[in-house]
Design a protein around this motif. Sequence first.
Motif, PDB file in Angstrom:
ATOM      1  N   GLY A 194      46.042  75.971  42.177  1.00  0.00           N
ATOM      2  CA  GLY A 194      44.963  75.911  43.160  1.00  0.00           C
ATOM      3  C   GLY A 194      44.263  77.246  43.305  1.00  0.00           C
ATOM      4  N   ALA A 195      45.054  78.333  43.322  1.00  0.00           N
ATOM      5  CA  ALA A 195      44.451  79.668  43.415  1.00  0.00           C
ATOM      6  C   ALA A 195      43.600  79.971  42.186  1.00  0.00           C
ATOM      7  N   LEU A 196      44.132  79.623  41.015  1.00  0.00           N
ATOM      8  CA  LEU A 196      43.360  79.840  39.789  1.00  0.00           C
ATOM      9  C   LEU A 196      42.143  78.914  39.735  1.00  0.00           C
ATOM     10  N   GLY A 197      42.314  77.693  40.249  1.00  0.00           N
ATOM     11  CA  GLY A 197      41.214  76.729  40.225  1.00  0.00           C
ATOM     12  C   GLY A 197      40.044  77.141  41.098  1.00  0.00           C
ATOM     13  N   VAL A 198      40.320  77.816  42.213  1.00  0.00           N
ATOM     14  CA  VAL A 198      39.232  78.296  43.072  1.00  0.00           C
ATOM     15  C   VAL A 198      38.370  79.301  42.319  1.00  0.00           C
ATOM     16  N   ALA A 211      40.222  74.046  47.695  1.00  0.00           N
ATOM     17  CA  ALA A 211      41.615  74.401  47.432  1.00  0.00           C
ATOM     18  C   ALA A 211      42.575  73.466  48.159  1.00  0.00           C
ATOM     19  N   ALA A 212      42.255  73.134  49.425  1.00  0.00           N
ATOM     20  CA  ALA A 212      43.131  72.246  50.203  1.00  0.00           C
ATOM     21  C   ALA A 212      43.162  70.838  49.612  1.00  0.00           C
ATOM     22  N   LEU A 213      41.992  70.331  49.222  1.00  0.00           N
ATOM     23  CA  LEU A 213      41.937  68.992  48.646  1.00  0.00           C
ATOM     24  C   LEU A 213      42.688  68.937  47.322  1.00  0.00           C
ATOM     25  N   GLY A 214      42.511  69.970  46.484  1.00  0.00           N
ATOM     26  CA  GLY A 214      43.243  70.010  45.222  1.00  0.00           C
ATOM     27  C   GLY A 214      44.743  70.065  45.443  1.00  0.00           C
ATOM     28  N   LEU A 215      45.174  70.830  46.447  1.00  0.00           N
ATOM     29  CA  LEU A 215      46.603  70.932  46.737  1.00  0.00           C
ATOM     30  C   LEU A 215      47.161  69.606  47.227  1.00  0.00           C
ATOM     31  N   VAL A 216      46.428  68.917  48.094  1.00  0.00           N
ATOM     32  CA  VAL A 216      46.895  67.629  48.617  1.00  0.00           C
ATOM     33  C   VAL A 216      46.992  66.591  47.494  1.00  0.00           C
TER      34      VAL A 216
END
Length: 276
Positions: A84-88, A131-136
């Motif tokens: 998620g961090a890399l995806g942002v 980031a939150a949506l990707g993590l969920v």
Amino acid sequence: VVVSTPKKDVLRQAKVTGDTLGALFLMIGSFSIIAGALLLVNVFVMLAEERKGQLGMLRAAGLKRSRLVGAFTLEGAVYAVLAGALGVVLGIGVGRAVAFVAARIFSSFSTEGNALDVTFAVSRTSLVNGAALGLVISLATVLATSLRISRFNIIAAIRDLEAPRRDKGARRRLVLSTSAAVLLALVSVPVVAASSPLGTFLLPSLAAMCALPLLRRWLGSRRAQSAVFTGILAWTLLVNVVRPDVYASSSMSVFVVLGSLLAFSAVALLSDNQQV
């Protein structure tokens, strides 16, 4: 005397245009989300397959299934946070590239200098939401996959054998799936007659999928699956021949469903017939 509202009209038109572009980019992004979720499933199934003997020994030594699911979910959470961090960061670069390409495309449509001006913008809120949506999505996918792969035969896992087939509940599954296929087929008739965009693609395809257990008994596994996936592929490609109004909707969700059905049926069809 006539009251003109040019600013209000321009803002209204800008909102309509912005919503349309947002729906278009959301449709494109939806394929990335679906592909990412399927990739997560694939990764964890491969990880479980590689560790099958180890997991079997742990289960034989007394490890509970809930603890096994928790271990897989915790491992997936670490992957999800790092990704998620890399995806942002990558998302900002991809967004800038998409905005640049879109600006070039829209500028080529204009012959009088009134082209739509697309500019790149990023906000802290959009980054947090993404980031939150990707993590969920990642955590939900990992949890569902972990629950599925934790159900294995311990002896077969230790000896690295194929899991024995379970016939328990086969008749009940056959009745339920056949009933669902008949119900979906009946519901799809008025939906297809009305050229409803989503239902025309989705309901007949789901009916065919639910009919698979029954068709396997008549035609065999490979023939039944090939017939169903070929039918779904042909239906999604040729439905506009019989229902020309199916693309009349301005919603982009119909293309997400269409693309997902095409990709799923094509991959499944090729996977079943790789040896050919």
